[in-house]
Scaffold this active site. Structure first.
Site, PDB file in Angstrom:
ATOM      1  N   GLU A   1       0.822  -1.207   0.000  1.00 45.58           N
ATOM      2  CA  GLU A   1       0.000   0.000   0.000  1.00 45.58           C
ATOM      3  C   GLU A   1       0.858   1.259   0.000  1.00 45.58           C
ATOM      4  O   GLU A   1       0.535   2.237  -0.683  1.00 45.58           O
ATOM      5  CB  GLU A   1      -0.928  -0.003   1.227  1.00 45.58           C
ATOM      6  CG  GLU A   1      -2.079  -0.979   1.138  1.00 45.58           C
ATOM      7  CD  GLU A   1      -3.058  -0.615   0.030  1.00 45.58           C
ATOM      8  OE1 GLU A   1      -3.388   0.577  -0.103  1.00 45.58           O
ATOM      9  OE2 GLU A   1      -3.480  -1.527  -0.693  1.00 45.58           O
TER      10      GLU A   1
ATOM     11  N   CYS B   1     -17.349  -0.303 -17.931  1.00 41.88           N
ATOM     12  CA  CYS B   1     -17.571  -0.055 -16.501  1.00 41.88           C
ATOM     13  C   CYS B   1     -18.917  -0.613 -16.043  1.00 41.88           C
ATOM     14  O   CYS B   1     -19.945  -0.400 -16.700  1.00 41.88           O
ATOM     15  CB  CYS B   1     -17.521   1.448 -16.227  1.00 41.88           C
ATOM     16  SG  CYS B   1     -17.849   1.876 -14.489  1.00 41.88           S
TER      17      CYS B   1
END
Length: 363
Positions: free
Chosen positions: A45, A211
């Site tokens: 991360e 999408c």
């Protein structure tokens, strides 16, 4: 104005659409998705902040090979950590990673405080979204994330006006992120939200036709995908200038000095820097009076987020130097040390040709 825009879908419908898309099109074989420990998720991360996955993967794999667990990282010297970070940029991330590892060892017995989102977010360089990602990805517990990819997707989906880092705008986005976050499949859901922004709802060229939310996306309905998220109001970047001294001895080694731990290139090794040619010459007169200057190299610009740095390399030669002082070292470009280097310095050192010097070596 309320903090939360009206959701475009019920949470259950949003979650189902997203997870169905993720199961078919998401990324499932990234290195940090294997053996999802808090440590591995945390390192990934931090590396992924403002950096693309394809760039991060080799850095992550090298980092894990050298520091397979948090205690090994905490026990390392900062130089070694920054050496493995060289080229990844945003070096404060590497310094904070090292600092946080030591805090976890010294204050939490070597284990992340996963029971507390606030304690996780308080660790150096982590913050609320990264803490949520670590908890959700490694523990499967409900925690909300709002990284850059998630901000971009939610901003377009709801056509949220304003720069996303403005406090009022960010509050609205956090409320939306919390509204849609499920109580199940948290590792998959958080990865799916990041994947949606990284692979479809991209900054410049969103692929709206693929999408799962194109039929309800407000920005898409308006044909304003590229308007959102709105950019930070621009200010002209100031330009600073510096002279970098390329002082080489009879063996072709280059003098480096370590930057202060905070500030520009904190903790990295750099060439000695000076405001102008007079300051550089004054330093040489004191520390290396037998040195000889060559013609300055071509100036080039290195751009930071808040200013531009115009760098002029100044080559110089010396037979020997008895004392180089603290926080300095000789660096052999042909047999480089494992130290963290500022990016422009690494490029300058890599460009040096085999060195010969027509002055006698020192004793």
């Amino acid at each position: 104005m309320t903090d939360t825009p009206t959701p475009v879908l019920a949470p259950a419908t949003f979650q189902q659409r997203l997870l169905d898309w993720f199961d078919q099109h998401g990324r499932h074989d990234l290195p940090w998705q294997q053996d999802r420990t808090p440590y591995r998720v945390w390192v990934s991360e931090i590396m992924l902040q403002q950096t693309q996955v394809t760039t991060v993967i080799p850095y992550f794999e090298r980092f894990m090979a050298r520091f397979p667990n948090l205690r090994r990282l905490a026990a390392a010297e900062q130089d070694e950590v920054l050496h493995l970070w060289t080229g990844l940029g945003y070096y404060a991330r590497g310094r904070n990673l090292h600092k946080a590892a030591r805090v976890v060892v010294e204050e939490h017995g070597g284990a992340f405080p996963l029971h507390s989102l606030d304690e996780m977010a308080a660790l150096p360089g982590i913050g609320r979204s990264t803490a949520g990602a670590i908890i959700a990805q490694s523990q499967g517990r409900r925690a909300v994330i709002l990284d850059g990819n998630v901000k971009r997707s939610l901003t377009r989906l709801h056509a949220v006006a304003g720069w996303p880092r403005r406090p009022a705008v960010e509050r609205r986005l956090w409320a939306l992120a919390d509204h849609y976050t499920p109580n199940h499949r948290l590792a998959d859901y958080t990865q799916a939200m990041m994947d949606l922004g990284a692979t479809l709802c991209r900054r410049g060229t969103p692929e709206c036709g693929r999408c799962p939310f194109s039929d309800v996306c407000v920005a898409h309905a308006r044909g304003e995908e590229r308007r959102f998220p709105e950019s930070k109001p621009k200010k002209a970047l100031p330009t600073r200038t510096t002279r970098m001294l390329l002082l080489r001895d009879a063996r072709g080694r280059v003098l480096l000095e370590q930057r202060p731990s905070s500030g520009l290139w904190g903790g990295l090794w750099s060439l000695p820097q000076f405001d102008d040619a007079l300051a550089l010459q004054a330093w040489l007169d004191i520390h290396a009076p037998d040195s000889r200057l060559d013609a300055p190299g071509a100036s080039f610009t290195h751009v930071f987020s808040h200013f531009r740095l115009e760098i002029t390399p100044q080559p110089a030669r010396i037979g020997s130097l008895d004392s180089i002082g603290e926080a300095r070292r000789w660096y052999d470009p042909d047999n480089p040390d494992a130290v963290g280097l500022a990016a422009p310095v690494k490029a300058l050192l890599a460009s040096l040709a085999t060195f010969t010097l027509d002055m006698p070596p020192g004793p």
